[in-house]
Write a protein that holds these residues in place. Structure first.
Motif, PDB file in Angstrom:
ATOM      1  N   THR A  81      -1.443  -9.243 -13.710  1.00 18.06           N
ATOM      2  CA  THR A  81      -0.023  -8.927 -13.772  1.00 18.06           C
ATOM      3  C   THR A  81       0.414  -8.578 -15.193  1.00 18.06           C
ATOM      4  O   THR A  81       1.273  -7.711 -15.408  1.00 18.06           O
ATOM      5  N   ALA A  82      -0.219  -9.230 -16.164  1.00 19.71           N
ATOM      6  CA  ALA A  82       0.111  -8.979 -17.571  1.00 19.71           C
ATOM      7  C   ALA A  82      -0.518  -7.702 -18.108  1.00 19.71           C
ATOM      8  O   ALA A  82      -0.325  -7.350 -19.276  1.00 19.71           O
ATOM      9  N   GLY A  83      -1.284  -7.003 -17.262  1.00 17.82           N
ATOM     10  CA  GLY A  83      -1.854  -5.731 -17.689  1.00 17.82           C
ATOM     11  C   GLY A  83      -3.350  -5.702 -17.823  1.00 17.82           C
ATOM     12  O   GLY A  83      -3.935  -4.645 -18.071  1.00 17.82           O
ATOM     13  N   ALA A  84      -4.008  -6.862 -17.693  1.00 21.42           N
ATOM     14  CA  ALA A  84      -5.472  -6.940 -17.729  1.00 21.42           C
ATOM     15  C   ALA A  84      -6.065  -6.301 -18.978  1.00 21.42           C
ATOM     16  O   ALA A  84      -7.164  -5.743 -18.941  1.00 21.42           O
ATOM     17  N   GLY A  85      -5.334  -6.362 -20.072  1.00 18.89           N
ATOM     18  CA  GLY A  85      -5.838  -5.785 -21.303  1.00 18.89           C
ATOM     19  C   GLY A  85      -6.074  -4.293 -21.220  1.00 18.89           C
ATOM     20  O   GLY A  85      -6.866  -3.737 -21.989  1.00 18.89           O
ATOM     21  N   GLY A  86      -5.401  -3.629 -20.298  1.00 16.97           N
ATOM     22  CA  GLY A  86      -5.583  -2.190 -20.135  1.00 16.97           C
ATOM     23  C   GLY A  86      -6.819  -1.811 -19.350  1.00 16.97           C
ATOM     24  O   GLY A  86      -7.106  -0.617 -19.198  1.00 16.97           O
ATOM     25  N   LEU A  87      -7.548  -2.790 -18.816  1.00 18.70           N
ATOM     26  CA  LEU A  87      -8.807  -2.511 -18.119  1.00 18.70           C
ATOM     27  C   LEU A  87      -8.601  -2.147 -16.652  1.00 18.70           C
ATOM     28  O   LEU A  87      -9.407  -1.417 -16.077  1.00 18.70           O
ATOM     29  N   ALA A  88      -7.558  -2.680 -16.044  1.00 16.59           N
ATOM     30  CA  ALA A  88      -7.357  -2.478 -14.612  1.00 16.59           C
ATOM     31  C   ALA A  88      -5.873  -2.576 -14.291  1.00 16.59           C
ATOM     32  O   ALA A  88      -5.080  -3.071 -15.093  1.00 16.59           O
ATOM     33  N   THR A  89      -5.531  -2.113 -13.084  1.00 16.39           N
ATOM     34  CA  THR A  89      -4.149  -2.161 -12.617  1.00 16.39           C
ATOM     35  C   THR A  89      -4.072  -2.983 -11.348  1.00 16.39           C
ATOM     36  O   THR A  89      -4.807  -2.721 -10.392  1.00 16.39           O
ATOM     37  N   LEU A  90      -3.209  -3.986 -11.336  1.00 17.64           N
ATOM     38  CA  LEU A  90      -2.968  -4.761 -10.129  1.00 17.64           C
ATOM     39  C   LEU A  90      -1.987  -3.996  -9.253  1.00 17.64           C
ATOM     40  O   LEU A  90      -0.882  -3.656  -9.680  1.00 17.64           O
ATOM     41  N   THR A  91      -2.393  -3.723  -8.033  1.00 13.51           N
ATOM     42  CA  THR A  91      -1.547  -3.002  -7.094  1.00 13.51           C
ATOM     43  C   THR A  91      -1.053  -3.974  -6.048  1.00 13.51           C
ATOM     44  O   THR A  91      -1.857  -4.590  -5.346  1.00 13.51           O
ATOM     45  N   GLU A  92       0.244  -4.126  -5.954  1.00 11.24           N
ATOM     46  CA  GLU A  92       0.823  -5.068  -5.003  1.00 11.24           C
ATOM     47  C   GLU A  92       1.664  -4.350  -3.971  1.00 11.24           C
ATOM     48  O   GLU A  92       2.204  -3.272  -4.230  1.00 11.24           O
ATOM     49  N   ASP A  93       1.742  -4.948  -2.805  1.00 11.82           N
ATOM     50  CA  ASP A  93       2.560  -4.413  -1.727  1.00 11.82           C
ATOM     51  C   ASP A  93       3.709  -5.385  -1.495  1.00 11.82           C
ATOM     52  O   ASP A  93       3.517  -6.491  -1.012  1.00 11.82           O
ATOM     53  N   HIS A  94       4.909  -4.962  -1.864  1.00  8.79           N
ATOM     54  CA  HIS A  94       6.070  -5.836  -1.746  1.00  8.79           C
ATOM     55  C   HIS A  94       6.825  -5.634  -0.428  1.00  8.79           C
ATOM     56  O   HIS A  94       7.906  -6.188  -0.248  1.00  8.79           O
ATOM     57  N   THR A  95       6.237  -4.856   0.492  1.00 11.44           N
ATOM     58  CA  THR A  95       6.907  -4.640   1.771  1.00 11.44           C
ATOM     59  C   THR A  95       6.669  -5.800   2.729  1.00 11.44           C
ATOM     60  O   THR A  95       7.361  -5.932   3.726  1.00 11.44           O
ATOM     61  N   ARG A  96       5.674  -6.624   2.426  1.00  9.37           N
ATOM     62  CA  ARG A  96       5.394  -7.766   3.284  1.00  9.37           C
ATOM     63  C   ARG A  96       6.338  -8.898   2.918  1.00  9.37           C
ATOM     64  O   ARG A  96       6.259  -9.450   1.842  1.00  9.37           O
ATOM     65  N   ASP A  97       7.213  -9.256   3.815  1.00  4.04           N
ATOM     66  CA  ASP A  97       8.193 -10.289   3.504  1.00  4.04           C
ATOM     67  C   ASP A  97       7.907 -11.600   4.212  1.00  4.04           C
ATOM     68  O   ASP A  97       8.703 -12.531   4.150  1.00  4.04           O
ATOM     69  N   LYS A  98       6.741 -11.636   4.891  1.00  4.88           N
ATOM     70  CA  LYS A  98       6.373 -12.874   5.555  1.00  4.88           C
ATOM     71  C   LYS A  98       5.031 -13.344   5.016  1.00  4.88           C
ATOM     72  O   LYS A  98       4.161 -12.546   4.710  1.00  4.88           O
ATOM     73  N   THR A  99       4.884 -14.654   4.945  1.00  5.31           N
ATOM     74  CA  THR A  99       3.628 -15.226   4.492  1.00  5.31           C
ATOM     75  C   THR A  99       2.835 -15.673   5.703  1.00  5.31           C
ATOM     76  O   THR A  99       3.342 -16.402   6.548  1.00  5.31           O
ATOM     77  N   GLY A 100       1.580 -15.215   5.773  1.00  2.00           N
ATOM     78  CA  GLY A 100       0.710 -15.599   6.877  1.00  2.00           C
ATOM     79  C   GLY A 100      -0.111 -16.813   6.516  1.00  2.00           C
ATOM     80  O   GLY A 100       0.359 -17.735   5.862  1.00  2.00           O
ATOM     81  N   PHE A 101      -1.380 -16.788   6.912  1.00  2.00           N
ATOM     82  CA  PHE A 101      -2.247 -17.924   6.650  1.00  2.00           C
ATOM     83  C   PHE A 101      -2.531 -18.077   5.167  1.00  2.00           C
ATOM     84  O   PHE A 101      -2.783 -19.164   4.681  1.00  2.00           O
ATOM     85  N   ASN A 102      -2.535 -16.957   4.450  1.00  2.00           N
ATOM     86  CA  ASN A 102      -2.757 -17.002   3.013  1.00  2.00           C
ATOM     87  C   ASN A 102      -1.462 -16.642   2.302  1.00  2.00           C
ATOM     88  O   ASN A 102      -0.776 -15.705   2.701  1.00  2.00           O
ATOM     89  N   LEU A 103      -1.132 -17.349   1.249  1.00  2.00           N
ATOM     90  CA  LEU A 103       0.034 -16.987   0.481  1.00  2.00           C
ATOM     91  C   LEU A 103      -0.158 -15.627  -0.154  1.00  2.00           C
ATOM     92  O   LEU A 103      -1.256 -15.282  -0.572  1.00  2.00           O
ATOM     93  N   SER A 104       0.907 -14.843  -0.218  1.00  2.83           N
ATOM     94  CA  SER A 104       0.825 -13.579  -0.932  1.00  2.83           C
ATOM     95  C   SER A 104       0.600 -13.867  -2.406  1.00  2.83           C
ATOM     96  O   SER A 104       0.972 -14.931  -2.907  1.00  2.83           O
ATOM     97  N   ALA A 105      -0.024 -12.906  -3.110  1.00  3.35           N
ATOM     98  CA  ALA A 105      -0.373 -13.136  -4.508  1.00  3.35           C
ATOM     99  C   ALA A 105       0.854 -13.465  -5.333  1.00  3.35           C
ATOM    100  O   ALA A 105       0.811 -14.279  -6.251  1.00  3.35           O
ATOM    101  N   GLY A 106       1.981 -12.828  -5.006  1.00  2.00           N
ATOM    102  CA  GLY A 106       3.192 -13.066  -5.769  1.00  2.00           C
ATOM    103  C   GLY A 106       3.751 -14.462  -5.561  1.00  2.00           C
ATOM    104  O   GLY A 106       4.554 -14.947  -6.355  1.00  2.00           O
ATOM    105  N   ALA A 107       3.309 -15.139  -4.477  1.00  2.00           N
ATOM    106  CA  ALA A 107       3.847 -16.461  -4.183  1.00  2.00           C
ATOM    107  C   ALA A 107       2.997 -17.571  -4.767  1.00  2.00           C
ATOM    108  O   ALA A 107       3.361 -18.733  -4.709  1.00  2.00           O
ATOM    109  N   ILE A 108       1.829 -17.228  -5.284  1.00  2.35           N
ATOM    110  CA  ILE A 108       0.940 -18.253  -5.821  1.00  2.35           C
ATOM    111  C   ILE A 108       1.375 -18.611  -7.227  1.00  2.35           C
ATOM    112  O   ILE A 108       1.580 -17.738  -8.061  1.00  2.35           O
ATOM    113  N   THR A 109       1.510 -19.879  -7.498  1.00  4.21           N
ATOM    114  CA  THR A 109       1.812 -20.326  -8.853  1.00  4.21           C
ATOM    115  C   THR A 109       0.632 -21.095  -9.388  1.00  4.21           C
ATOM    116  O   THR A 109      -0.214 -21.563  -8.630  1.00  4.21           O
TER     117      THR A 109
END
Length: 342
Positions: A296-324
């Motif tokens: 999320t912080a940019g991975a030092g410019g090595l990679a890009t995290l691609t997230e899908d924010h259209t999912r508004d429900k949490t299933g069996f696994n927490l969405s990445a944005g919900a993990i603390t």
């Protein structure tokens, strides 16, 4: 070789008149294992015709494991006076040039075994320890022309649990407590895997997709890989899931084993089995949270995290944005086809 070429021969025949050499995107979908890669390949095969109409050629395991990559990842050796690695790289270049000359705008190469095998991860108790060397060989085979690499990652406790459950369901032994503890304590994380990959293929864009958001959504994975609208047919298939606790115990009995040897440290409400103690699972989840924070912080410019924010429900696994921090078939069963062996 003829059988391999025939998999995209209709495209060659239809478009050969374009002939002239042109730029072509080469996109590697490298998995990882146990992140719905089989479902994505099912989607690609089911949509081969509309993808060809969009000037997109697909190489999937049914083609690649039939000879195109044979020898590419083998140790340097000679067979009948011929070097396997060099011959394999030559095959890749020949096939790639055929697709390019046919006028394709992009080539999608989907094969999770490109980065290694799960059994090797279990053997070394480490996430894809040889990914750097393997990706470097791929980059060389494609003449350094790879445009983009797409990788899906998953919370480590669930990734390892899925790998182990899949292996046990195919007759592999249940890892003992010592091995599980060593896996949980290994400091190698997705951050290290991605860093190794970026160093091995510096000219390519690396896109990282969280399994928790993209599992069973092959059309979204395809759109992220190509940057174009993707067909939705076959997009919701979710194949080759790992067996749950009940299925694993039945498999052990069928194989002449003792179901009691399957530890029951952690069992989620849906019946998922984990070989880890609660403390080990928590440590692995915390490591994944750190990986997501780094991405999320940019991975030092090595990679890009691609997230899908259209999912508004949490299933069996927490969405990445919900993990603390601190929390959180396919029809064929051949081991090599399913990606458990190199």
């Amino acid at each position: 070789m003829k059988g391999q070429i025939s998999l995209f021969r209709p495209f060659l025949v239809a478009h050969w008149h374009r002939g002239a050499r042109r730029l072509m995107d080469i996109i590697l979908h490298v998995g990882s294992h146990r992140t719905s890669s089989t479902s994505f390949q099912h989607y690609l095969r089911g949509n081969r015709t509309p993808l060809l109409a969009d000037d997109t050629v697909v190489w999937d395991p049914q083609m690649l494991r039939n000879g195109v990559f044979s020898g590419l990842f083998a140790k340097p050796r000679l067979v009948n006076g011929r070097e396997l690695q060099r011959r394999a790289a030559g095959r890749v270049r020949i096939h790639t040039e055929q697709v390019r000359r046919a006028g394709a705008a992009r080539l999608i190469v989907s094969e999770e075994n490109m980065i290694g095998a799960p059994r090797n991860c279990l053997h070394t108790k480490s996430l894809y320890p040889a990914i750097g060397e393997r990706i470097a060989r791929l980059s060389a085979a494609f003449d350094g022309q790879v445009t983009r690499v797409v990788m899906m990652i998953r919370a480590q406790d669930l990734w390892w649990s899925s790998v182990v459950a899949y292996g046990v369901g195919r007759g592999h032994p249940v890892p003992d407590a010592v091995r599980c503890a060593e896996v949980a304590a290994n400091p190698r994380r997705w951050r290290d895997v991605i860093t190794d990959m970026a160093c091995a293929i510096p000219g390519a864009e690396i896109k990282v997709l969280p399994f928790e958001q993209f599992a069973g959504r092959a059309d979204l994975v395809m759109s992220q890989a190509t940057g174009r609208p993707a067909p939705r047919t076959h997009a919701q298939a979710w194949l080759n899931r790992s067996p749950d606790v009940a299925a694993l115990r039945s498999k052990l009995v069928e194989q002449g084993g003792d179901a009691a040897t399957l530890p029951d440290h952690l069992q989620a409400a849906e019946g998922r089995w984990s070989p880890f103690t609660p403390a080990q699972a928590a440590a692995l989840r915390e490591a994944y949270a750190d990986d997501i924070m780094w991405l999320t912080a940019g991975a030092g410019g090595l990679a890009t995290l691609t997230e899908d924010h259209t999912r508004d429900k949490t299933g069996f696994n927490l969405s990445a944005g919900a993990i603390t921090k601190g929390h959180s078939h396919d029809q064929q069963t051949d081991l090599r086809r399913q990606g458990f062996m190199a």
